[in-house]
Design a protein around this motif. Sequence first.
Motif, PDB file in Angstrom:
ATOM      1  N   THR A  64       0.833  -1.206   0.000  1.00 43.70           N
ATOM      2  CA  THR A  64       0.000   0.000   0.000  1.00 43.70           C
ATOM      3  C   THR A  64       0.864   1.251   0.000  1.00 43.70           C
ATOM      4  O   THR A  64       0.624   2.198  -0.767  1.00 43.70           O
ATOM      5  N   ARG A  65       1.880   1.263   0.850  1.00 45.23           N
ATOM      6  CA  ARG A  65       2.764   2.429   0.944  1.00 45.23           C
ATOM      7  C   ARG A  65       3.413   2.729  -0.407  1.00 45.23           C
ATOM      8  O   ARG A  65       3.465   3.885  -0.854  1.00 45.23           O
ATOM      9  N   ARG A  66       3.888   1.698  -1.076  1.00 46.27           N
ATOM     10  CA  ARG A  66       4.580   1.894  -2.357  1.00 46.27           C
ATOM     11  C   ARG A  66       3.615   2.319  -3.460  1.00 46.27           C
ATOM     12  O   ARG A  66       3.948   3.171  -4.294  1.00 46.27           O
ATOM     13  N   ILE A  82      -7.696  -9.205   9.734  1.00 47.97           N
ATOM     14  CA  ILE A  82      -6.992  -8.707  10.919  1.00 47.97           C
ATOM     15  C   ILE A  82      -7.756  -7.552  11.565  1.00 47.97           C
ATOM     16  O   ILE A  82      -7.965  -6.506  10.949  1.00 47.97           O
ATOM     17  N   GLU A  83      -8.148  -7.733  12.819  1.00 48.74           N
ATOM     18  CA  GLU A  83      -8.878  -6.703  13.555  1.00 48.74           C
ATOM     19  C   GLU A  83      -7.964  -5.892  14.475  1.00 48.74           C
ATOM     20  O   GLU A  83      -8.439  -5.011  15.189  1.00 48.74           O
ATOM     21  N   GLU A  84      -6.676  -6.193  14.472  1.00 49.11           N
ATOM     22  CA  GLU A  84      -5.761  -5.544  15.409  1.00 49.11           C
ATOM     23  C   GLU A  84      -5.587  -4.063  15.077  1.00 49.11           C
ATOM     24  O   GLU A  84      -5.377  -3.679  13.926  1.00 49.11           O
ATOM     25  N   ASP A  85      -5.638  -3.230  16.130  1.00 53.08           N
ATOM     26  CA  ASP A  85      -5.512  -1.786  15.947  1.00 53.08           C
ATOM     27  C   ASP A  85      -4.205  -1.405  15.260  1.00 53.08           C
ATOM     28  O   ASP A  85      -4.176  -0.523  14.401  1.00 53.08           O
ATOM     29  N   ALA A  86      -3.108  -2.066  15.653  1.00 49.87           N
ATOM     30  CA  ALA A  86      -1.801  -1.688  15.117  1.00 49.87           C
ATOM     31  C   ALA A  86      -1.752  -1.867  13.604  1.00 49.87           C
ATOM     32  O   ALA A  86      -1.193  -1.035  12.884  1.00 49.87           O
ATOM     33  N   THR A  87      -2.343  -2.946  13.112  1.00 51.68           N
ATOM     34  CA  THR A  87      -2.339  -3.182  11.667  1.00 51.68           C
ATOM     35  C   THR A  87      -3.226  -2.177  10.952  1.00 51.68           C
ATOM     36  O   THR A  87      -2.869  -1.652   9.892  1.00 51.68           O
ATOM     37  N   MET A  88      -4.396  -1.891  11.522  1.00 52.26           N
ATOM     38  CA  MET A  88      -5.278  -0.899  10.914  1.00 52.26           C
ATOM     39  C   MET A  88      -4.585   0.459  10.825  1.00 52.26           C
ATOM     40  O   MET A  88      -4.596   1.119   9.776  1.00 52.26           O
ATOM     41  N   LEU A  89      -3.963   0.880  11.917  1.00 52.38           N
ATOM     42  CA  LEU A  89      -3.296   2.177  11.931  1.00 52.38           C
ATOM     43  C   LEU A  89      -2.125   2.198  10.957  1.00 52.38           C
ATOM     44  O   LEU A  89      -1.898   3.191  10.266  1.00 52.38           O
ATOM     45  N   ALA A  90      -1.393   1.087  10.876  1.00 48.19           N
ATOM     46  CA  ALA A  90      -0.271   1.013   9.936  1.00 48.19           C
ATOM     47  C   ALA A  90      -0.764   1.126   8.499  1.00 48.19           C
ATOM     48  O   ALA A  90      -0.153   1.816   7.671  1.00 48.19           O
ATOM     49  N   ALA A  91      -1.881   0.466   8.194  1.00 47.29           N
ATOM     50  CA  ALA A  91      -2.428   0.525   6.836  1.00 47.29           C
ATOM     51  C   ALA A  91      -2.871   1.943   6.484  1.00 47.29           C
ATOM     52  O   ALA A  91      -2.606   2.441   5.380  1.00 47.29           O
ATOM     53  N   LEU A  92      -3.534   2.609   7.414  1.00 51.47           N
ATOM     54  CA  LEU A  92      -3.998   3.973   7.155  1.00 51.47           C
ATOM     55  C   LEU A  92      -2.822   4.937   7.031  1.00 51.47           C
ATOM     56  O   LEU A  92      -2.818   5.825   6.176  1.00 51.47           O
ATOM     57  N   ARG A  93      -1.826   4.756   7.873  1.00 49.02           N
ATOM     58  CA  ARG A  93      -0.642   5.618   7.787  1.00 49.02           C
ATOM     59  C   ARG A  93       0.132   5.364   6.498  1.00 49.02           C
ATOM     60  O   ARG A  93       0.820   6.256   5.990  1.00 49.02           O
TER      61      ARG A  93
END
Length: 206
Positions: A64-66, A82-93
């Motif tokens: 996604t970043r690339r 994946i429901e984990e907050d860290a993964t969601m935030l990483a994807a959005l960032r």
Amino acid sequence: MRVLLCDDHPVYRDGLRTLLQELGLDVVAEAASGEEAVHRAAELAPDVVVMDLSMPGIGGVEATRRIVAARPETRVLALTMIEEDATMLAALRAGASGYLLKGATGAEISAALDAVGRGAVTIAPEVATGLRSGLHRPDPFPQLTPREHDVLRLMSRGRTNELIAQTLHLSVKTVRNVVSSIFLKLGVSTRAQAVATARDAGVDGH
């Protein structure tokens, strides 16, 4: 709308392709790894990329970043287990415009694609609470990758490597390697120390 479909599970990908085509969307290509997703996006310039985050290779977050860095007008909708907050935030960032869980209905997927296609941001209600609290909270362990964050959070819940592997759709060997990397980065030598360090930093697994 031209859509690139990225998922490493052929059966799920086939079903999703059929759904998107029934919605009148043009599925221009499919990808089964992070690297292939980046290549296809650069080659075809789709309007929206539907991105599984647990793919082989560089994974969905880095892909996604690339993709967004190379072509910001391409929107990415993360569609994941994946429901984990860290993964969601990483994807959005990383630049994702939406985050949806794979249990979503066809109507929910359609609405999410319409939203991100218009430039809006859409988040599954099941994980929206983590977004509100997490985007403004400093990451206590910025040295960890999104996958390491997920594993550490599940360790904090008392999950074994086998259960973590099932939850994140990884092999047990991969989980062991991730746990070893977490130990190294946190400067600990046991699982109990890692969990204690995480909880001291406010990572309680919930």
